[in-house]
Write an enzyme that holds these catalytic residues in place. Structure first.
Site, PDB file in Angstrom:
ATOM      1  N   SER A   1       0.863  -1.193   0.000  1.00 14.11           N
ATOM      2  CA  SER A   1       0.000   0.000   0.000  1.00 14.11           C
ATOM      3  C   SER A   1       0.889   1.229   0.000  1.00 14.11           C
ATOM      4  O   SER A   1       2.094   1.122   0.222  1.00 14.11           O
ATOM      5  CB  SER A   1      -0.859   0.019   1.264  1.00 14.11           C
ATOM      6  N   ASP A   2       0.325   2.397  -0.255  1.00 13.42           N
ATOM      7  CA  ASP A   2       1.105   3.595   0.010  1.00 13.42           C
ATOM      8  C   ASP A   2       0.987   3.882   1.510  1.00 13.42           C
ATOM      9  O   ASP A   2       0.193   3.268   2.226  1.00 13.42           O
ATOM     10  CB  ASP A   2       0.655   4.774  -0.862  1.00 13.42           C
ATOM     11  N   TRP A   3       1.769   4.829   1.955  1.00 11.12           N
ATOM     12  CA  TRP A   3       1.873   5.105   3.396  1.00 11.12           C
ATOM     13  C   TRP A   3       0.480   5.358   4.001  1.00 11.12           C
ATOM     14  O   TRP A   3      -0.148   6.370   3.687  1.00 11.12           O
ATOM     15  CB  TRP A   3       2.767   6.314   3.609  1.00 11.12           C
ATOM     16  N   GLY A   4       0.072   4.446   4.823  1.00  8.91           N
ATOM     17  CA  GLY A   4      -1.198   4.638   5.541  1.00  8.91           C
ATOM     18  C   GLY A   4      -2.439   4.570   4.667  1.00  8.91           C
ATOM     19  O   GLY A   4      -3.557   4.841   5.140  1.00  8.91           O
ATOM     20  N   SER A   5      -2.287   4.212   3.402  1.00  5.74           N
ATOM     21  CA  SER A   5      -3.430   4.370   2.492  1.00  5.74           C
ATOM     22  C   SER A   5      -4.565   3.375   2.771  1.00  5.74           C
ATOM     23  O   SER A   5      -5.696   3.625   2.359  1.00  5.74           O
ATOM     24  CB  SER A   5      -2.988   4.284   1.028  1.00  5.74           C
TER      25      SER A   5
END
Ligand code: BGC
Length: 744
Positions: A285-289
């Site tokens: 995932s992207d950061w915290g996405s």
């Protein structure tokens, strides 16, 4: 008899080698299955979890996990990002070796343009149109990063971007799917080198899957509302190229695509990437996405977020803690099948095996090697080479450039003349020594002999004080030639750096105006991570070099170009608008029913009534100190059947007095098609070196793949009909043209 024996021995040797090489490789799936069987559900979920290390964070910290080393020891972490340097990664790997199954950690890092030696920002490198140099840049970055304990880079960013307001335009390869695909390939090859398992290879990560480059209004993290046709035609090709080049991982993106967050998007991740395209690596995932899907309003809590993400094909959770907290319960509640979890774990473990980490978890942890490899001389040379190739000569009236090395004096003016750290641009790492970065002033100083250098800052990047103008005017008046180093603030591009105003700050254009008034020969250097708007300068400065952010060797590369040691050959990988009001502006648009007139006076729709439709500088534009003539276009047939090819040849002659390279560009247009085809599409180019008066013949081959496109059902097809083929020096500088017909 002797020879029979030899043949027999040779065959035995071959069988043995085959087993060693392929037997090993084939055994990875078996090893993964064996390990998987030993793992508890909690240990499996741990492998899907990625935390940021304890120092630099590249996103908002929303997790509260206490001591991360303890979490690693408990087997709750599969990967750590933002930790590099053998000294630091080793500590974490030692913790992983204390977990029950001793599964090694993966260390990920944003190695975007160089590691210890910073290379030009990716958009700048794209302007080189030089795949070898771009691959080399990624190769050097990977070699240094791997020596420093990094297994995995979150690069290349292969998002197509048509909107220079978007801050991350600087991280990609510009607006064109063909050029973008070649660059994606070059970067993946560069990062992964001879393949995972080699000590100088890091896993590449094609990001951000997908649509991120088209956020509405250029506003960071915004929604993306895009037809699937445009998605397939323009935005997906570089991702497919990265996959075909062997990219080990993909990262999804923060944006929603047509109402579905990319992170929870099954169509993108399961259907296209892992389904139709058969991707075998894993998706992070992207950061915290994953957690951010709650803010999107797509899911109500982190339990649902985890469910949606894993079922949609997102394998690893970067920093949202949603998997660690919820997957066990989701399995118990039968919302997520353990098979889905196994599949994600399998993908991650496979990469760990391929990297050789199970054989030796510390194989990237050799402090002596780290010392030996960082900042090597050949890395510095590669950085200088790609930096000079990235510079674009936008304008050169009265042949102001190249400058003579025997001038009496040069006035160097501007807020960027002496900066160092800024030349690295954003997404660069805090490794290496700032004193090793070469400023413009130093670069010039190193190349002139007795020439006197005069310096005045003139103004700040944005501060509106004119207190320095008088001094700038004075030294300019005293000098033979003026070099002005101007530009955006270095951190105005990058993540979360969208801008509604992309003008070169007004104070700087005012300073340029004041200095132009001296009447001295003048060169403006423009530094930025995006296309800027600088209409006064474009109209009045006699010579302009777009130098982007070129990294450690910026000053040397710029001086190489200023003094003609290197004849610039860069070409814009993205359209430069005349005003923000023209955005999005790109060369491969569809014609309308009332095609635009360039003449504003006619005021005939659909042009703007207050501005030309043409860009300030077109895609593919870039001058040289020499001139090139294009002649003798020939095509070997006028009618082509689907399975046939057409050969196009033409000559390029260097008609000037300097040796130089030209990027000859090859565009196609299908004149009538359903659905519409763009007025022009780049389908090939060649960078060719020519001595003065030298002529070379260039050949392009057209096959049906180059003529194919997606129909309304999103199937790749060709349609019979007439094609225009165009060859030129830029998308708006077509020199030769012909046509041919694709017949059924
Ligand atoms: C960026 C990614 C990056 C990640 C890790 C995110 O904010 O969008 O491109 O790889 O952070 O640093």
């Amino acid at each position: 008899m002797k020879s029979v024996k030899l043949i027999f021995l040779f065959c035995l040797f071959c069988i043995f080698s085959f087993q060693v090489v392929f037997g090993q490789r084939n055994s990875i799936p078996e090893k993964v299955e064996k390990l998987l069987k030993k793992m508890t559900l909690a240990e499996k979920i741990g492998q899907l979890n990625q935390y940021s290390g304890n120092w630099e964070a590249t996103g908002p910290i929303t997790t509260n996990v206490g001591n991360k080393l303890d979490a690693v020891k408990r087997g709750e972490v599969g990967s750590i990002l933002n930790i590099y340097g053998v000294e630091h990664t080793t500590v974490f790997q030692q913790a992983a070796m204390q977990s029950r199954l001793k599964i090694p950690l993966l260390f990920g890092q944003d190695v975007i343009h160089g590691f210890s030696i910073t290379f030009p920002v990716p958009l700048a490198e794209a302007a080189s149109w030089d795949m070898k140099a771009i691959e080399k840049s990624a190769r050097v970055a990977a070699t240094e990063a791997a020596a420093s304990g990094v297994h995995w880079t979150f690069a290349p960013m292969v998002d197509i971007a048509r909107d220079p307001r978007w801050g991350r335009v600087m991280e990609g390869a510009g607006e064109d799917p063909y050029l973008g695909s070649l660059i994606a390939t070059a970067r993946v090859h560069g990062f992964q080198g001879m393949g995972l398992g080699n000590l100088d290879a890091v896993m590449a990560c094609a990001k951000h899957f997908t649509g991120y480059g088209d956020v509405i209004g250029g506003r960071e993290y915004n929604s993306v509302d895009m037809s699937l046709h445009t998605l397939w035609e323009v935005y997906l090709p570089p991702f497919k190229a990265a996959l075909d080049a062997g990219a080990a991982t993909f990262m999804n993106s923060f944006n929603d695509l047509n109402g579905v967050p990319a992170t929870g998007n099954k169509y993108l991740q399961r259907d296209i990437l892992k389904g139709k395209w058969g991707f075998k690596g894993f998706v992070v995932s992207d950061w915290g996405s994953i957690g951010e899907m709650i803010n999107h309003g797509y899911v109500k809590d982190s339990y649902e977020a985890a469910q949606v993400a894993i079922n949609a094909g997102n394998d690893m959770d970067m920093e949202s803690d949603s998997y660690l907290k919820n997957l066990a319960k989701l399995v118990a509640d039968k919302k997520v099948s353990e098979r889905v979890i196994d599949e994600a774990v399998r993908r991650i473990l496979t990469k760990k095996y391929e990297l050789g980490l199970f054989s030796d978890p510390y194989r990237y942890s050799d402090a002596d090697r780290e010392k030996r490899i960082l900042n090597r001389k050949e890395h510095v040379e590669a950085a200088r080479d790609v930096a000079k190739k990235s510079i674009v000569l936008l304008k050169n009236e009265h042949q102001v450039l190249p400058l003579s090395k025997n001038l009496n004096s040069i006035a160097i003016i501007g807020p960027m003349a002496k900066v160092k750290q800024e030349l690295k641009g954003t997404w660069s790492l805090n490794v290496g020594n700032v004193n090793d970065i070469v400023s413009v002033y130093e670069g010039i100083q190193q190349q002139v002999g007795k020439t006197k250098l005069l310096y005045a800052k003139g103004c700040d990047v944005t501060d509106t004080s004119r207190a320095g103008f008088a001094e700038a005017y004075k030294i300019a008046s005293q000098a033979d030639v003026v070099v002005m180093a101007m530009g955006e603030q270095f951190d105005w591009t990058g993540e979360a750096k969208s801008r509604s105003n992309i003008h070169l700050p007004a104070i700087q254009e005012d300073l340029i105006k004041a200095v132009i008034a001296t009447g001295k020969p003048l060169v403006v250097l423009l530094m930025a991570g995006r296309p800027m708007v600088f209409n006064y300068t474009a109209d009045h400065a006699p010579a302009i070099l777009y130098t982007w952010w070129l990294g450690n060797q910026a000053g040397n590369a710029i001086a190489d170009v200023l003094f003609g040691n290197y004849n610039p050959a860069g070409k814009l990988p993205i359209t430069f608008p005349r005003s923000e009001g023209q955005i999005p502006i790109y060369y491969n648009y569809f014609n309308t029913g009332r095609p635009a007139h360039d003449d504003v006076q006619t005021n005939y729709p659909p042009s703007y009534i207050d501005l030309s439709n043409t860009p300030r500088f077109a895609f593919g534009h870039g001058l040289s100190y020499t001139t090139f003539n294009y002649t003798n276009l020939q095509i070997n047939k006028k009618n082509m059947k689907k399975k046939e090819t057409i050969t196009v040849t033409f000559n390029i002659t260097n008609t000037g007095k300097y040796a130089g390279e030209e990027v000859a560009q090859f565009y196609l247009r299908q004149m009538v098609a359903q659905p519409l085809r763009p007025v022009k599409e780049l389908k090939g180019f060649e960078k060719v070196m020519l001595e003065p008066n030298e002529t070379k013949t260039i050949t392009f081959t057209i096959n049906s793949d180059k003529l194919s496109f997606y129909n309304e059902q999103l199937e790749k097809i060709t349609q019979a009909g007439e094609f225009s083929l165009m060859v030129g020096s830029a998308s708006d500088d077509i020199r030769l043209q012909d046509n041919f017909t694709l017949v059924d």
